[in-house]
Structures are given as C-alpha cells and as structure tokens.
Design a protein around this motif. Structure first.
Motif, mmCIF file in Angstrom:
data_model
loop_
_atom_site.group_PDB
_atom_site.id
_atom_site.type_symbol
_atom_site.label_atom_id
_atom_site.label_comp_id
_atom_site.label_asym_id
_atom_site.label_seq_id
_atom_site.Cartn_x
_atom_site.Cartn_y
_atom_site.Cartn_z
ATOM 1 N N GLY A 123 0.825 -1.228 0.000
ATOM 2 C CA GLY A 123 0.000 0.000 0.000
ATOM 3 C C GLY A 123 0.847 1.260 0.000
ATOM 4 N N PHE A 124 1.887 1.290 0.856
ATOM 5 C CA PHE A 124 2.760 2.473 0.956
ATOM 6 C C PHE A 124 3.560 2.689 -0.323
ATOM 7 N N LEU A 125 3.964 1.595 -0.958
ATOM 8 C CA LEU A 125 4.904 1.689 -2.077
ATOM 9 C C LEU A 125 4.261 1.369 -3.423
ATOM 10 N N GLY A 126 2.956 1.307 -3.473
ATOM 11 C CA GLY A 126 2.258 0.965 -4.712
ATOM 12 C C GLY A 126 2.625 1.861 -5.879
ATOM 13 N N PHE A 127 2.973 3.119 -5.575
ATOM 14 C CA PHE A 127 3.322 4.057 -6.647
ATOM 15 C C PHE A 127 4.609 3.645 -7.360
ATOM 16 N N LEU A 128 5.421 2.769 -6.762
ATOM 17 C CA LEU A 128 6.663 2.332 -7.400
ATOM 18 C C LEU A 128 6.428 1.257 -8.458
ATOM 19 N N ASN A 129 5.241 0.671 -8.480
ATOM 20 C CA ASN A 129 4.940 -0.393 -9.444
ATOM 21 C C ASN A 129 4.973 0.178 -10.847
ATOM 22 N N MET A 130 5.891 -0.334 -11.649
ATOM 23 C CA MET A 130 6.091 0.203 -12.991
ATOM 24 C C MET A 130 5.348 -0.592 -14.076
ATOM 25 N N SER A 131 4.573 -1.590 -13.694
ATOM 26 C CA SER A 131 3.917 -2.411 -14.721
ATOM 27 C C SER A 131 2.650 -1.792 -15.243
#
Length: 177
Positions: free
Chosen positions: A169-177
């Motif tokens: 949840g905290f790092l979802g913005f890092l998902n590059m797919s």
C-alpha cells in the motif's frame, strides 16, 4: 522554502529541513565516489554551506534535490581529480572515467532515493513488523529472526504478512507495470 514568482528561496527553517532530509542520502552518494565516510560527510557539508552562503534559489523542489546530487557529484569528482588525491591515494583514471558517466550517476541516485523511500515506508510499520522486515532484508532466515526477537516462527510469518501488505500500500506508486 518560500516561493517568489516561480523560484524557491531557502530560509533558515526550510534550509534546516532540506539539510535533514537530504544529508544522509547525499553522504551515502558521496561515499560511493570517495570510499571515505568522513571525507564524504565533509564534501556534503561544504555543498550545503556554499548553497547557504551564495543564497542560491531553485526553480522547484525537484530542482533542489537534483541540484544537490549534481553538486555533490561534481565536488567528489573535483576531489578525485585533485593533485592532493593523486599524491596521497592510488589514482585510477579508469575508475574516474566510470564515475563521470551519466549512467553511474543516475544508477547511484536511483538506488539511494529508492532505499530512502523504502526505509521511510518501513518506519511506518508497527515496531515488531518493521524489525522483522529489516532483519529479513539483511538475509536473516525466519528461524534466525525468531531467535533474535524471541518470538515464534509463526509470529515472524504473521509480522511479514502484515508488513508486506502494508508496504504494498505504501509503495504501490513504485509499481512500474
């Protein structure tokens, strides 16, 4: 930082906040070039002092971070090129050329900034879950984590499950797919 038109001007409070937020990662960044932590700290401090003394203004907060990384890189490269360094240390021109590439610079900035974002996300976890994840990142097995924290293996697994869910949840913005 206060805006004046499109420029950001550092005042005492915003300068201190900027220093506290960037100093640790800039020291790690400088260390990648210099392989000497004390020297890396000195270089970063010199850059911050120069910015303060010269009252440098910035176009945006992103520009500010980029400016500091580039200034630290340049200061490190200048030191590595200096006569003092070549006389007192083993001077390897090949390493210096590799350090000057944009690819080295960008990969180091990316690694350090990503680590900083992940560390901040881990610090938002419940205390035990954060401890479990930090030990897991250091390659401790579930058994070793259980022994280290005096908890059961099932509790370790539960903490990991909770931590991974929250980190997604905290790092979802890092998902590059």
């Amino acid at each position: 930082m206060r805006g004046k038109g499109k420029e950001l001007i550092l005042n005492g409070k915003s300068y201190k906040q900027l220093f506290e937020s960037l100093y640790p990662q800039l020291c790690v960044f400088a260390y990648k070039y210099l392989s000497d932590l004390d020297l890396a700290k000195d270089v970063v401090q010199e850059v911050f002092v120069k910015v303060w003394e010269d009252k440098i203004t910035f176009h945006s907060e992103n520009h500010t971070t980029g400016f500091f990384y580039k200034a630290v890189k340049n200061k490190c490269l200048n030191y590595l090129k200096s006569k003092q360094y070549r006389v007192t240390e083993r001077y390897e021109l090949a390493n210096l050329e590799a350090y000057e590439t944009g690819q080295f610079y960008m990969s180091e900035v990316l690694v350090i900034e990503t680590k900083t974002v992940i560390d901040k996300a881990i610090s938002k976890l419940p205390e035990k879950a954060a401890q479990v994840i930090r030990l897991s990142i250091e390659d401790y097995t579930n058994n070793e984590i259980a022994d280290q924290l005096s908890i059961s293996i099932n509790t370790v697994k539960d903490h990991k499950k909770v931590a991974y869910r929250k980190l997604r949840g905290f790092l979802g913005f890092l998902n590059m797919s």
